[in-house]
Design an enzyme around this catalytic site. Structure first.
Site, PDB file in Angstrom:
ATOM      1  CD  GLU A  55     -11.142 -54.931   2.949  1.00  0.00           C
ATOM      2  OE1 GLU A  55     -10.564 -54.816   1.854  1.00  0.00           O
ATOM      3  OE2 GLU A  55     -10.562 -54.858   4.047  1.00  0.00           O
ATOM      4  CB  SER A  56     -15.071 -52.704  -2.670  1.00  0.00           C
ATOM      5  OG  SER A  56     -13.866 -52.229  -3.195  1.00  0.00           O
ATOM      6  CB  CYS A  70      -9.921 -53.649  -2.624  1.00  0.00           C
ATOM      7  SG  CYS A  70     -10.478 -52.778  -1.162  1.00  0.00           S
ATOM      8  CB  SER A 206     -15.481 -46.220  -0.889  1.00  0.00           C
ATOM      9  OG  SER A 206     -14.370 -47.075  -0.885  1.00  0.00           O
ATOM     10  CG  HIS A 219     -13.936 -48.302  -4.514  1.00  0.00           C
ATOM     11  ND1 HIS A 219     -14.471 -48.328  -3.253  1.00  0.00           N
ATOM     12  CD2 HIS A 219     -14.884 -48.795  -5.347  1.00  0.00           C
ATOM     13  CE1 HIS A 219     -15.690 -48.836  -3.320  1.00  0.00           C
ATOM     14  NE2 HIS A 219     -15.978 -49.130  -4.578  1.00  0.00           N
TER      15      HIS A 219
END
Lengths: 306, 306
Positions: A55-56, A70, A206, A219
């Protein structure tokens, strides 16, 4: 599903602190896991560890940590945990940033609620920039009580509703990371950087780049209903920053974009066909946060049958 | 507190229907009460009854009813109730409109949920116009199965973030309705109309005007954080409509405004210093709904310390 742009926490320690890079790996694993994310890979560079997350991203320098997530992950508890674990006396400056959400997410705390929780561990100020009915960002900024320092230089370029053809291409089923690196011109634009990237399924990309103490991260969420690409960096060389920003804006041709520049001048964009709105915050310690919002003038409103 | 612009329901009956104006007063009282509002006053004009409500307005013609409410009242159940009480076979065309909300209101159903409920009483189409991250509107449009008719001509001008001096003036403690009527130039602009208005405490102003079958209504919410003024009418004379629109835009100088024109051409505005985005929906019965969004180019983003 697009859920607004990344949430970000940033902690910079006071001078002469113990190095964050000497903390054991499970320290970061636990922090990341507490945010509902996993570590996909890591690049240990000379002055920075760059983690690519599900998630990033997470970046760790000897005296600074910056984490982006995110989706509907909450980051403010991670900031509170981090401050508690490191000790409030170690903190030079800490910040938390989130953007407004577009969809109602009952599970997400409001920024007001987050402020209350954050202020239980560190005293800081909350800001909202931008109208409630348009793009707006929330920022929490806190200084160490014993020893404060300026907020680290950071530059964010957040692009919404990118060119439909490019978004289509980025949702393609036979994409490779090499294809996207070429599309982004990473080797040409940022040749000095060590690259670590990941292609998500069914789509999404990413990339972290790191070169000594400099980092960048991009991203890409090419979702049809709301495509979104974020770029951020601590590069300070104005010409390089402008070259990269201009290339990304030319490639993605977003309908609207936001720039958030901390202790740095925003890049001057050629604005034919777009409108700029601005705002800046100067904190009590003279840190400057500049927000610019850009909107292309020729957009047609989208219309969807439900 | 500002909660997004009005929600609106509109029902036009098939030809040769029984007159809605012959329904007993408690029919409308109950409908209004079910929406959490009260009737403040009513003007019975030759072709239209114009009710001023604690939460906006209600207009009743012999074959049409249009109701607006603001705040966190729900209007879609009122539309369902209205269709059930009048009988689905009486309906020529019915619509429901709401704008996106800016603040999380857990109590409010989503438009998706409302669509499910509305479709239990009448078959219709749902639309969203505008990006999720900017102003956007939701529309439900349903035609009578036995006998449909075109959607009535309507013109809405929705003004956000009005001039700060005017908003200040409208929050003044010694205001009178006469003062606001003069500010709005109602007598000069719309001299033929019978006026019914109300000043709310601590601030806020509503006015209904009615002249034969023509109506207009203006609602002013001069809240500091998000001031808002709405104007709507079924006036069709293009010059009059332009004169009134131009006067309101000149007075309130909003940072952004939306126009929603049903079966009517939007007024052509002098657009120096503002940007227009457009979209139109053509329904399966050829009704045309035109949405225009305007944004002033020179706005400074607002910034608030929380």
């Amino acid at each position: 599903m697009f859920e607004g742009s990344e949430k970000i926490i940033d902690v910079a320690l006071r001078p002469n602190c113990d190095s964050l890079r000497e903390l054991p790996p499970q320290f970061w694993q636990e922090l990341v896991a507490a945010c509902g994310a996993d570590i996909l890979s890591v690049v240990h560079h000379q002055s920075c560890d760059a983690y690519l997350l599900s998630e990033s991203s997470l970046f760790v320098w000897h005296d600074r940590v910056r984490m982006l997530t995110c989706g509907d992950t909450l980051l403010s508890p991670a900031l509170a945990t981090l401050i508690e674990k490191l000790g409030a006396a170690q903190i030079g400056v800490a910040s938390y940033q989130r953007k407004n959400e577009y969809r109602h997410q009952v599970s997400l705390a409001s920024f007001d609620q987050e402020l209350i929780q954050l202020r239980q561990v560190i005293n800081g100020k909350g800001y909202r920039v931008g109208h409630l009915d348009s793009h707006h960002h929330y920022l929490f900024l806190a200084y160490g009580e014993s020893s404060s320092r300026p907020a680290p230089v950071t530059y964010e370029l957040l692009m919404h509703h990118i060119d439909a053809d490019v978004a289509n291409q980025l949702r393609g089923s036979s994409l490779s990371v090499m294809h996207i690196r070429a599309l982004l011109q990473l080797t040409e634009l940022l040749p000095e950087f060590t690259i670590d990237d990941h292609l998500f399924s069914p789509f999404g990309y990413s990339v972290n780049g790191v070169n000594q103490a400099e980092y960048f991260t991009i991203h890409v969420t090419p979702e049809k209903a709301h495509s979104y690409v974020s770029f951020e960096t601590n590069i300070t060389a104005p010409q390089l920053l402008k070259r990269v920003s201009d290339a990304l804006l030319a490639l993605f041709a977003p309908e609207s974009w936001d720039v958030i520049a901390v202790n740095q001048h925003p890049v001057e964009h050629e604005l034919s066909g777009a409108t700029q709105s601005t705002c800046s915050i100067v904190s009590e310690q003279s840190d400057n946060v500049q927000f610019n919002h850009y909107q292309r003038n020729d957009i047609r409103l989208c219309c969807e049958t439900l």
